[in-house]
Design an enzyme around this catalytic site. Structure first.
Site, PDB file in Angstrom:
ATOM      1  N   ASP A  93      13.103  89.058  54.862  1.00  0.00           N
ATOM      2  CA  ASP A  93      14.428  89.650  54.618  1.00  0.00           C
ATOM      3  C   ASP A  93      15.384  88.682  53.920  1.00  0.00           C
ATOM      4  O   ASP A  93      16.186  89.099  53.084  1.00  0.00           O
ATOM      5  CB  ASP A  93      15.077  90.066  55.949  1.00  0.00           C
ATOM      6  CG  ASP A  93      14.719  91.494  56.334  1.00  0.00           C
ATOM      7  OD1 ASP A  93      13.876  92.096  55.650  1.00  0.00           O
ATOM      8  OD2 ASP A  93      15.276  91.992  57.330  1.00  0.00           O
ATOM      9  N   HIS A 135      25.661  91.983  58.393  1.00  0.00           N
ATOM     10  CA  HIS A 135      24.698  91.554  59.419  1.00  0.00           C
ATOM     11  C   HIS A 135      24.759  90.064  59.749  1.00  0.00           C
ATOM     12  O   HIS A 135      24.277  89.652  60.796  1.00  0.00           O
ATOM     13  CB  HIS A 135      23.263  91.864  58.978  1.00  0.00           C
ATOM     14  CG  HIS A 135      22.959  93.321  58.863  1.00  0.00           C
ATOM     15  ND1 HIS A 135      23.162  94.201  59.897  1.00  0.00           N
ATOM     16  CD2 HIS A 135      22.476  94.060  57.818  1.00  0.00           C
ATOM     17  CE1 HIS A 135      22.806  95.424  59.508  1.00  0.00           C
ATOM     18  NE2 HIS A 135      22.394  95.366  58.243  1.00  0.00           N
ATOM     19  N   ASP A 170      27.742 102.125  56.547  1.00  0.00           N
ATOM     20  CA  ASP A 170      26.386 101.755  56.140  1.00  0.00           C
ATOM     21  C   ASP A 170      25.380 102.404  57.102  1.00  0.00           C
ATOM     22  O   ASP A 170      25.675 102.609  58.274  1.00  0.00           O
ATOM     23  CB  ASP A 170      26.275 100.222  56.224  1.00  0.00           C
ATOM     24  CG  ASP A 170      25.044  99.662  55.552  1.00  0.00           C
ATOM     25  OD1 ASP A 170      25.170  99.139  54.432  1.00  0.00           O
ATOM     26  OD2 ASP A 170      23.946  99.725  56.153  1.00  0.00           O
ATOM     27  N   HIS A 172      22.938 101.109  58.424  1.00  0.00           N
ATOM     28  CA  HIS A 172      22.581 100.145  59.467  1.00  0.00           C
ATOM     29  C   HIS A 172      23.816  99.763  60.282  1.00  0.00           C
ATOM     30  O   HIS A 172      24.915  99.686  59.730  1.00  0.00           O
ATOM     31  CB  HIS A 172      21.971  98.885  58.839  1.00  0.00           C
ATOM     32  CG  HIS A 172      20.757  99.152  57.996  1.00  0.00           C
ATOM     33  ND1 HIS A 172      20.856  99.434  56.645  1.00  0.00           N
ATOM     34  CD2 HIS A 172      19.444  99.207  58.311  1.00  0.00           C
ATOM     35  CE1 HIS A 172      19.630  99.642  56.164  1.00  0.00           C
ATOM     36  NE2 HIS A 172      18.761  99.526  57.146  1.00  0.00           N
ATOM     37  N   ASP A 259      23.339 103.391  51.872  1.00  0.00           N
ATOM     38  CA  ASP A 259      21.909 103.527  52.160  1.00  0.00           C
ATOM     39  C   ASP A 259      21.607 104.671  53.134  1.00  0.00           C
ATOM     40  O   ASP A 259      20.459 104.849  53.535  1.00  0.00           O
ATOM     41  CB  ASP A 259      21.316 102.197  52.658  1.00  0.00           C
ATOM     42  CG  ASP A 259      22.215 101.472  53.639  1.00  0.00           C
ATOM     43  OD1 ASP A 259      23.230 102.040  54.063  1.00  0.00           O
ATOM     44  OD2 ASP A 259      21.892 100.319  53.987  1.00  0.00           O
ATOM     45  N   TYR A 303      19.991 100.989  48.366  1.00  0.00           N
ATOM     46  CA  TYR A 303      18.787 100.447  47.754  1.00  0.00           C
ATOM     47  C   TYR A 303      18.152 101.380  46.737  1.00  0.00           C
ATOM     48  O   TYR A 303      17.125 101.053  46.156  1.00  0.00           O
ATOM     49  CB  TYR A 303      17.819  99.985  48.865  1.00  0.00           C
ATOM     50  CG  TYR A 303      18.562  99.027  49.752  1.00  0.00           C
ATOM     51  CD1 TYR A 303      18.833  97.739  49.305  1.00  0.00           C
ATOM     52  CD2 TYR A 303      19.123  99.438  50.962  1.00  0.00           C
ATOM     53  CE1 TYR A 303      19.608  96.864  50.052  1.00  0.00           C
ATOM     54  CE2 TYR A 303      19.901  98.573  51.717  1.00  0.00           C
ATOM     55  CZ  TYR A 303      20.137  97.290  51.261  1.00  0.00           C
ATOM     56  OH  TYR A 303      20.918  96.439  51.982  1.00  0.00           O
TER      57      TYR A 303
HETATM   58 ZN    ZN Z   1      22.385  99.010  55.340  1.00  0.00          ZN
END
Ligand code: ZN
Ligand code: ZN
Length: 394
Positions: A93, A135, A170, A172, A259, A303
């Site tokens: 990652d 993150h 997002d 995530h 995303d 992405y």
């Molecule tokens: Zn994300």
């Protein structure tokens, strides 16, 4: 009143690059800036160059030993065993690349430059599409994020006495930002994301509500896979206006990762450009309603950088400018990229209503999301910074 909005950009932001095989490809920025330029949406007075953050800025949120590790790895262009083990540098990652420290400082600097611009009163709204690295943690890289630009900017705003509402859409969970302000009643974090049951980073349950003084100031709305526009918009409306009305922020900081789009290869939500346009408009309205227009927006994940990211972030910038875009993607943009794109490019800025067939479990998914949002709101009476309530959190 003119908003005098600013768009943060410099081609040097493209240096933040994990290599051609990595999903966080700087092309996402290049394609976006080109589309914005082709719409002629970037007047010189709107453009603001990012000032690289200083080390003292990132040390507001990151530990020195981690920063030293990023520097060392970036000088050598490779990670040591300890870097991988302790700092998640040099993983799949978060690969190490030469000069990663400087590249990440510029990216953080973009969001920080935006925060300073708003504090100085020179601009109301600022967008840094290269930012949104939600993150990154105090002493660890995570999910393509080396340094946490959002947390650095929020800390700076906080030191200037601002009450900050952070809103993250997002796909995530906005975990890095949440944990860095978990105890803080002056920073409200609200994250909408695909449930961590199925998606990185696995956190973001409704039970993560903050601790100590910050109890009640972390809000999470985990969504079912295949959530579509109507349901996303419904839960956003259930949560955001009421929580902001209670919190009374001085500024909104928002992360516009796209995303969650149906086309995105990394997550399983199924929204379209309609959700992103809606959220941008609502946050714009709410920034004027509660914060005299103070609104710092960033990019984030996303992405499918050919078909989704440029349209979503161009529309976000148009919203910030108070402009409504014509329906077509600019012909000049299509002409430039049609031949090189591996997929056929959409020709309309907004997705058609029949972009995909309705998801078979649409009704159940919407009901589940509705219950989640209702549960979250039933608890929000706790958001008072009340010491007695706060003690419950321990
Ligand atoms: Zn994300
Ligand atoms: Zn405005």
């Amino acid at each position: 009143m003119s908003d005098n909005p600013k768009f943060i950009y410099s081609p040097d932001l493209l240096i933040y690059n994990f290599g051609p095989q990595h999903p966080f490809n700087p092309l996402r920025l290049k394609l976006t800036i080109d589309m914005i330029n082709d719409f002629k949406l970037l007047a010189p007075e709107n453009l603001l160059e990012p000032q690289a953050a200083g080390e003292q800025d990132i040390l507001l949120v990151h530990d020195r030993h981690y920063v030293e590790a990023v520097k060392r790895a970036g000088e050598k262009g490779e990670a040591s065993e300890e870097d991988v083990q302790y700092y998640e540098l040099g993983t799949e990652d978060n690969p190490v690349f030469v000069n990663m420290h400087a590249a990440a400082l510029l990216l953080v600097g973009g969001t920080l430059t935006g925060a300073k611009q708003i504090l100085s009163g020179k601009a109301d709204h600022v967008l840094n599409v290269a930012g949104g690295l939600h993150h990154a943690q105090r002493a660890k890289a995570s999910g393509f994020c080396i340094y946490n630009d959002l947390a650095v900017a929020i800390t700076h705003l906080r030191h200037q006495g601002m009450r900050v509402a952070y809103i993250d859409i997002d796909a995530h969970h906005g975990d890095g930002v949440q944990w860095l302000f978990y105890d803080d009643s002056e920073v409200l974090t609200i994250s909408f994301h695909e449930t961590g049951k199925f998606l990185f980073p696995g956190t973001g349950t409704i039970y993560e509500r903050g601790s100590r003084n910050g109890f009640g100031y972390s809000v999470n709305v985990p969504l079912e896979p295949f959530t579509e526009d109507d349901s996303f918009i419904e839960v956003f409306e259930t949560v955001v206006p009421e929580v902001l009305a209670k919190f009374q922020p001085d500024i909104i900081v928002s992360q516009h990762g796209c995303d969650g789009h149906e086309y995105d290869p990394l997550a399983h939500l199924s929204v379209t450009t309609r959700t992103y346009g809606y959220v941008a408009k609502r946050l714009h309205d709410l920034s004027h309603k509660y914060c005299s227009g103070r609104w710092l927006a960033t990019g984030g994940g996303g992405y499918d950088f050919w078909r989704v990211v440029p349209r979503v972030w161009t529309a976000l910038w148009a919203e910030i400018l108070g402009r409504k875009l014509a329906g077509d993607v600019p012909g000049s943009w299509l002409a430039r990229y049609r031949e090189v794109a591996p997929k056929s490019l959409p020709e309309q800025m907004e997705d058609p209503e029949d972009l995909f067939l309705p998801k078979p479990r649409r009704v159940e998914i919407s009901e589940k999301n509705r219950l989640t949002a209702e549960k979250v709101m039933n608890w929000q009476f706790l958001m008072k910074g009340d010491p007695q309530q706060a003690s419950l959190a321990k």
